[in-house]
Write a protein that holds these residues in place. Sequence first.
Motif, PDB file in Angstrom:
ATOM      1  N   GLY D 373       0.058 -11.371 -15.441  1.00 28.85           N
ATOM      2  CA  GLY D 373       1.009 -12.681 -15.793  1.00 28.85           C
ATOM      3  C   GLY D 373      -0.101 -13.685 -16.024  1.00 28.85           C
ATOM      4  O   GLY D 373      -1.036 -13.687 -15.427  1.00 28.85           O
ATOM      5  N   THR D 374       0.394 -14.681 -16.670  1.00 31.12           N
ATOM      6  CA  THR D 374      -0.291 -15.949 -17.203  1.00 31.12           C
ATOM      7  C   THR D 374      -0.093 -16.725 -15.973  1.00 31.12           C
ATOM      8  O   THR D 374       1.168 -17.042 -15.628  1.00 31.12           O
ATOM      9  CB  THR D 374      -0.160 -16.571 -18.349  1.00 31.12           C
ATOM     10  OG1 THR D 374       1.297 -16.627 -18.713  1.00 31.12           O
ATOM     11  CG2 THR D 374      -0.884 -15.700 -19.434  1.00 31.12           C
ATOM     12  N   VAL D 375      -1.090 -17.666 -15.606  1.00 29.27           N
ATOM     13  CA  VAL D 375      -0.975 -18.672 -14.471  1.00 29.27           C
ATOM     14  C   VAL D 375      -1.832 -19.743 -15.204  1.00 29.27           C
ATOM     15  O   VAL D 375      -2.970 -19.607 -15.812  1.00 29.27           O
ATOM     16  CB  VAL D 375      -1.678 -18.218 -13.190  1.00 29.27           C
ATOM     17  CG1 VAL D 375      -0.574 -17.239 -12.694  1.00 29.27           C
ATOM     18  CG2 VAL D 375      -2.994 -17.506 -13.393  1.00 29.27           C
ATOM     19  N   ASN D 376      -1.499 -21.086 -14.570  1.00 31.42           N
ATOM     20  CA  ASN D 376      -2.633 -22.038 -14.621  1.00 31.42           C
ATOM     21  C   ASN D 376      -3.832 -21.815 -14.104  1.00 31.42           C
ATOM     22  O   ASN D 376      -3.539 -21.131 -12.835  1.00 31.42           O
ATOM     23  CB  ASN D 376      -1.892 -23.433 -14.389  1.00 31.42           C
ATOM     24  CG  ASN D 376      -0.822 -23.670 -15.287  1.00 31.42           C
ATOM     25  OD1 ASN D 376      -0.875 -23.463 -16.669  1.00 31.42           O
ATOM     26  ND2 ASN D 376       0.162 -24.357 -14.976  1.00 31.42           N
ATOM     27  N   THR D 377      -4.958 -22.273 -14.421  1.00 32.32           N
ATOM     28  CA  THR D 377      -6.389 -21.908 -13.891  1.00 32.32           C
ATOM     29  C   THR D 377      -6.273 -22.348 -12.434  1.00 32.32           C
ATOM     30  O   THR D 377      -5.636 -23.529 -11.934  1.00 32.32           O
ATOM     31  CB  THR D 377      -7.184 -22.572 -14.689  1.00 32.32           C
ATOM     32  OG1 THR D 377      -7.474 -22.491 -15.863  1.00 32.32           O
ATOM     33  CG2 THR D 377      -8.611 -22.551 -14.007  1.00 32.32           C
ATOM     34  N   PHE D 378      -6.192 -21.286 -11.599  1.00 34.01           N
ATOM     35  CA  PHE D 378      -6.300 -21.447 -10.058  1.00 34.01           C
ATOM     36  C   PHE D 378      -7.107 -22.628  -9.636  1.00 34.01           C
ATOM     37  O   PHE D 378      -8.171 -22.492 -10.198  1.00 34.01           O
ATOM     38  CB  PHE D 378      -6.551 -20.141  -9.360  1.00 34.01           C
ATOM     39  CG  PHE D 378      -5.706 -19.092  -9.590  1.00 34.01           C
ATOM     40  CD1 PHE D 378      -4.355 -19.169  -9.427  1.00 34.01           C
ATOM     41  CD2 PHE D 378      -6.139 -17.745  -9.704  1.00 34.01           C
ATOM     42  CE1 PHE D 378      -3.347 -17.992  -9.474  1.00 34.01           C
ATOM     43  CE2 PHE D 378      -5.075 -16.757  -9.655  1.00 34.01           C
ATOM     44  CZ  PHE D 378      -3.836 -16.838  -9.652  1.00 34.01           C
TER      45      PHE D 378
END
Lengths: 288, 288, 584, 584
Positions: D373-378
Amino acid sequence: MPDEEVYEFKSGIKPMWCPGCGDYAVLNAVHKALTNLKLEPWRVAIISGIGCSSNLPHFLTAFGVHGIHGRVMPIATGLKLANPELTVIGTGGDGDGYGIGVGHFIHAMRRNLDITYIVMDNQIYGLTTGQASPTSLKEMKTKSTPEGVIENPVNPIALALASGATYISRGFSGDPKGLAELIEAGIKHKGFSLVDVFSPCVTYNKYNTYDYFRPKVYSLQKENHDTKDMGAAWKKALEWGEKIPLGIFYVAEGVPTYEDLEPAYRQGMPLKQKLGITDPRELIEEAM
Amino acid sequence: MPDEEVYEFKSGIKPMWCPGCGDYAVLNAVHKALTNLKLEPWRVAIISGIGCSSNLPHFLTAFGVHGIHGRVMPIATGLKLANPELTVIGTGGDGDGYGIGVGHFIHAMRRNLDITYIVMDNQIYGLTTGQASPTSLKEMKTKSTPEGVIENPVNPIALALASGATYISRGFSGDPKGLAELIEAGIKHKGFSLVDVFSPCVTYNKYNTYDYFRPKVYSLQKENHDTKDMGAAWKKALEWGEKIPLGIFYVAEGVPTYEDLEPAYRQGMPLKQKLGITDPRELIEEAM
Amino acid sequence: MKKGEVSFRIGGAAGDGVASSAETFARTCTRSGLYVSTYSFYQSVIRGGHVWTQVRASESPVNCHGEDPDVLICLNQDTADFHAKNVTEGGAIIVDPNAVKVEKNELKKGVTLVEIPLLELSRTYSTAQIMKNTVALGAVVGLLDMDFDVFVSVVKSQFGTKKQDVIDANVGAAKAGHDFVAKGNGRLQHPARYTKVRRMLVTGNEAIAMGALASGVKFHAQYPMTPSSSILHYLAAHGPRHGVVVKQSEDELASINMAIGAGFGGVRAMTATSGGGFSLMVEGLGLAGMLEVPVVVVLAQRGGPSTGLPTKTEQGDLNLAMGAGQGDWPRAIIAPRNQQECFDMTVKAFNLADVYQTPIILMTDLVLSESYGTVNTFDFNVPINRGMMADESKPEEFKRYLVTESGVSPRAIPGQKGFQHIAGSDEHMEDGTLISDVLAGLPNSLEERVKMHDKRMRKLNGMLKDTSGPELWGPERADLTLVSWGSTQGPLREAISRVNAENRIKVNSLEYCYVFPFHTDETKNILKSASLTMAVEGNYTGQFARLLRAETSIEMNHHLHKYDGEPFEPRHIVSKIKEVMKLA
Amino acid sequence: MKKGEVSFRIGGAAGDGVASSAETFARTCTRSGLYVSTYSFYQSVIRGGHVWTQVRASESPVNCHGEDPDVLICLNQDTADFHAKNVTEGGAIIVDPNAVKVEKNELKKGVTLVEIPLLELSRTYSTAQIMKNTVALGAVVGLLDMDFDVFVSVVKSQFGTKKQDVIDANVGAAKAGHDFVAKGNGRLQHPARYTKVRRMLVTGNEAIAMGALASGVKFHAQYPMTPSSSILHYLAAHGPRHGVVVKQSEDELASINMAIGAGFGGVRAMTATSGGGFSLMVEGLGLAGMLEVPVVVVLAQRGGPSTGLPTKTEQGDLNLAMGAGQGDWPRAIIAPRNQQECFDMTVKAFNLADVYQTPIILMTDLVLSESYGTVNTFDFNVPINRGMMADESKPEEFKRYLVTESGVSPRAIPGQKGFQHIAGSDEHMEDGTLISDVLAGLPNSLEERVKMHDKRMRKLNGMLKDTSGPELWGPERADLTLVSWGSTQGPLREAISRVNAENRIKVNSLEYCYVFPFHTDETKNILKSASLTMAVEGNYTGQFARLLRAETSIEMNHHLHKYDGEPFEPRHIVSKIKEVMKLA
Ligand SMILES: Cc1ncc(C[n+]2csc(CCOP(=O)(O)OP(=O)(O)O)c2C)c(N)n1
Ligand SMILES: Cc1ncc(C[n+]2csc(CCOP(=O)(O)OP(=O)(O)O)c2C)c(N)n1
Ligand code: SF4
Ligand code: SF4
Ligand SMILES: [Mg+2]
Ligand SMILES: [Mg+2]
């Protein structure tokens, strides 16, 4: 013996192993040994754990349990004790037998049950796609050891010698004929038989390949190794490197098996007994 | 070293072992070894399982975990890996270490961690009031084997040789001085050390008593046994009967320990590192 | 002292022979026609500490060890210090005045202090320390006016014909104690009518082991663990003679998997353990559920968590039994309430296991497992139902995992020609082949999976029908309904009887022996007319009440939880009832 | 094809490189600024069978892999046979006409059949079979009018600078496919706006591993087991560089006990497994609860029971996690709902473990563990709370198991001078000495036990306060409230959006990430005003609904259970909603 008594041991199910997987040769060897021994499929039970190799029972026409990871020996033990008339064979991988299952392996051997245990040792975890196994060589890089294994590998032959197995051998999928003979002799042997097999995983172990083994392996039997000499067996068990021995390391004949000693058998085979207690008087009296 | 640096290792808690139990001598020997080595109690951790013998940590002033049955080695391994600067000692019984725990025992040895494992081998299950243990001799009658044990006993020395332990020894509670020396040498040894101890259970094992062992035992070291010779060690490991060897069977010096090889230590000791990731750029980049 | 019964207690240190002396006394009572219930308070140390055993004996059936002792033997000073003041009015305390001092002014009214030079008297017969217990026992036999010959018969049975010298010494020592009190050194109110009715005296574990023998168990694998170990001891001693293979395995992983192997092999197979060992069986249980192999597993609970209180009782493993094994698979959980049910439910468990081809869990706890109770002579002639077997004449039609309405499929065992199959832990098709071997990724693999999973789970319906609902004990209408499972029955019924006799209010009890599959309808039916409810169980979180709520939405009005390691005594329950019902 | 998004599917046999080709495509989409969600359908065989992976990419966030494909690559005939007819209107199918035949008249309206001699074109660049996948990928890039340079950048990242020849071959092959379709052999409706927004593409397992690194894990022990294995792989590859000891243990018994040893040693320690391995950790978990050692355990669920469906998803291990370990001990169970929460909740789990000094169980399932899944940069700069440590200056006052109001006691670790103690699995006193060592049988042993047990269990109160209640998503008032836990969130929210947009009725969703200790009050508050409720979960018996009922007495009006091994798709939920709400 008349011809019709030789039974087919290959089931209709096609193995889904990778082309070239060493386990095909093991399957063929098991098949050949069972056929040669003229065993009846319904009196044979194959017990396996979990792993690529542990799928083997499905490809035979015998009875079998495809159990859980590492518990081949307890399941086989329970079955053999319940019905000692069966030919009970354990199969599985190096992870299954020498990793998670090594404790049961030790205890099964010291019991000297009349079971044959065939371990398809590919020095890797196949089914889980390539982690180090207990027999992976030091420095081998795998998914779980990207900088190389830092453990010393388990030495199954040495463990077997230390634990009282009475037939200890090693085969190679690259030598199907020799392998079938080892298995046949193992099944015939009365007592615990180990057949450790180099069975290359062509997909995840790029190191211990057929080509790795071919120039190194040699037959103990061709070298007149004395299979009764435990000291010689120990030395051979430690041999690894340019020369790697195959064949029978050690046989102890005439050691009583567990089945010989089990007191319950004085009443006959458990499976064939009447259920329950016909005369409970003694039990009742004692509890009064 | 100045005197004040020698610490007391005996805690105020009085062991509840039966009078005469071999474990008292083991406790004293551990105490003596730790004191002799001038270790600081807070840098020592004793890990045990469950059993009479496994109560031992409570009687010392070190850190310790009195864990669950059979899991001494994994707990000790985790602790040692987290903080390799600690002196980590495993203790427990024969049931704990060679029965339910034998798988972990094998794997711990092949890792060659710098841990010392002291097994109080009384050839019986003490705490559960007298069932057969993995080292109970054949034919021994116990609560669980009223007609006698029908298994061959585990041979811990042979297993250790087969599995890569780099210091392998056996002591006897009837020889407290020798025992303390073995433990001291084991702790000093860099790598996995096994100290198997005949530690009689005076309550439930009426067979393998002090008097059983006394006339049989002899010291390998007094016989100029070569502790570097694995073949000789193997022979001695199999010796049992009228003569039973005590002392050091085998030592392999200079074998790299697990701690030497563990890649994470290039960043320092886990316990002392800053938590978290200061520069996550590489991790992030890779996931894009 | 109550009429018609006596509570005897003997205390000392571990290693003093407390439990075995108490057993001798319990057997003497049993052979005197009394009903008996015992409890041993002991520690996880082999020597030292403080231990005691209570033997309660009565003309009428007793279901728990009761409360304060009427007769107390103090083998050491601790015992006097802790217990003397609790001895009931009119009771007696036996001590060796050379070893133990009793504070007389702390004693209750009319308690006789019987001072006997136990050790001195015993010396004539033996140098064994334990012989002084025998002197004391003899004195008790005298005090209670019991038939000395009955005591002698017990000693004879215990030591057998081969140990005449031991028998003589014991009888002599006991006689010395007996005669000492006969010489007027104490005598109690004649406490009970003694008869010659013959009954058995068994622990829960022994009853289970006997039930297993009666049921035709042929394979038992076990790793020792308190309080389950005496099942292993009993079966190891008695099994082989009846053709039962009894194996001490290397651990509990092996026990359960050996039992599965034997079960697959066609024999009735069992294992037993406590919570720690059961934890190690969790994966194997799921395997048996998946392979559809019958196996009976005894889970004798003790105080947790972890090693916890290894010699103490608790009912804290219900969540563990309910949650054992990943995924869903059909199981039954049975919690016998007393020694008689330990026998009966073992028989039932074997039948359910065979009929539904799945693991059946028999849950006891330390106090039931290890305590003695009198039972009427067990009838070893028990019903045996091995369940559905394949039609021998039609091997070609055989499918080991045939999808049926009941969820049960025909079974065949190794050795049966033409019935070969592989029992696999991976999801499989009707003939046992793995979905991943023959349908890997094919669209109908999903259907096959669902069919097979549904089939297995349907067994729960059958098991529900084949087991009975909870038992409502006491008045049908009540002001308060106590809800319990397993061994709590004993003290609970006694508490109810006491409350109902002494107060205007009426209390009854809803008791679960069949815990799972849960009898939801019966429960709702009964509890919908209950005025107030209170769950009584031996754990911290109320595991059974949670199960009941999960199955019925019914929330108990009150809870009584005990988790100090000791069993309930009736008075604990009585006082909670009084609190809840606002009685004085 | 929906506006603004595209569902891409590639299918073949195990060993055909399906998953890795899909990953390349997913990364290309991510670098093109799209949100991505993937799912791999595969089998427990290394070679053969039928496998496929779907990559759904969209301009707006997507939380599940969606339904039918818009673009399909058929690497073999099975794929064409099973999937071609499902390709959506206006979509495209890519096949090598020399290998695969497509039944054209079964296709939906406006589906373009793009026939490319994949193998032939690939031969120019490499003899590797897998190169034909790359040709097909290049074609898809062309069809979707994506920036070919983005594709190149992905290939470069994947093979690194050292493998220039591999990169060249891949780029060449892809270009051949790309140019083939550019020559007018097919073009789709421009499906989405591509941007340069940078996001991460991670599996749930990777997110957990990164969360652990961010949290300062220093010890991870694991035994491989699908679907948890990639946590081990990730940490083995990345951990040591950050000083993390990563151990493949000999089994799961060892994993958990090693983690306990490390946790006792003072470092943050973790282990991960699936249900079978978790079954083996059950005893160790109780040990950690008793020793009060912090440890984080990831339980990635797969289809059960037993080996079951090893490469399929399920939410069937909740009972197992709830019941793990004999007796009662405090635990928290957290079920992240998506990849972002996998990261966040791992951080949370480490903090809870340290603050409450007890095991925290993080539950995922195959579909969340292994799907991208895509996530905003952790943000790796996470809060770290190591909990209560002993006062360094007062060793003489130190009691490891001090009884406190919160149940949490000061902690000290080996190496700290003067703070030596024994952590014991037997019940103990405040200073760690065993009750049976110092109080064996003394009357106050009972009190000590109760005090200590109460203390431990009080931690549940704190954990309840330190975690948030369920999240109500969607309209506050609704005609139907769906109740779910963990990864079911994705398809469920999408189903709700669809239903709410298309119908008069309103549906909302009550989602649990913090599963235990259970947020009873919030649940009751929210559900008391719900009109109708339906539990949606991926198992047979409704394990979560049972938990909810056990905690609140609230019974769900409806249930939707899925246990065929495949994840929910929005349409499954939509159609059940329609059935329940009697919509057309
Ligand atoms: C308790 C448990 N842990 C982990 C697994 C996952 N697992 C399946 S097979 C396997 C190892 C396979 O290796 P091996 O036994 O050598 O067999 P191979 O596939 O190499 O033939 C593992 C770890 C499992 N099934 N059960
Ligand atoms: C999983 C589990 N199974 C069984 C037990 C019960 N148990 C406690 S100690 C013990 C054996 C003790 O024997 P040993 O290890 O030789 O120690 P000893 O008492 O003889 O010193 C057993 C079986 C347990 N605590 N945990
Ligand atoms: S992965 Fe390895 S062990 Fe498994 S089938 Fe393929 S070659 Fe054989
Ligand atoms: S029972 Fe045996 S091992 Fe245990 S304390 Fe007594 S003598 Fe020692
Ligand atoms: Mg392997
Ligand atoms: Mg022992």
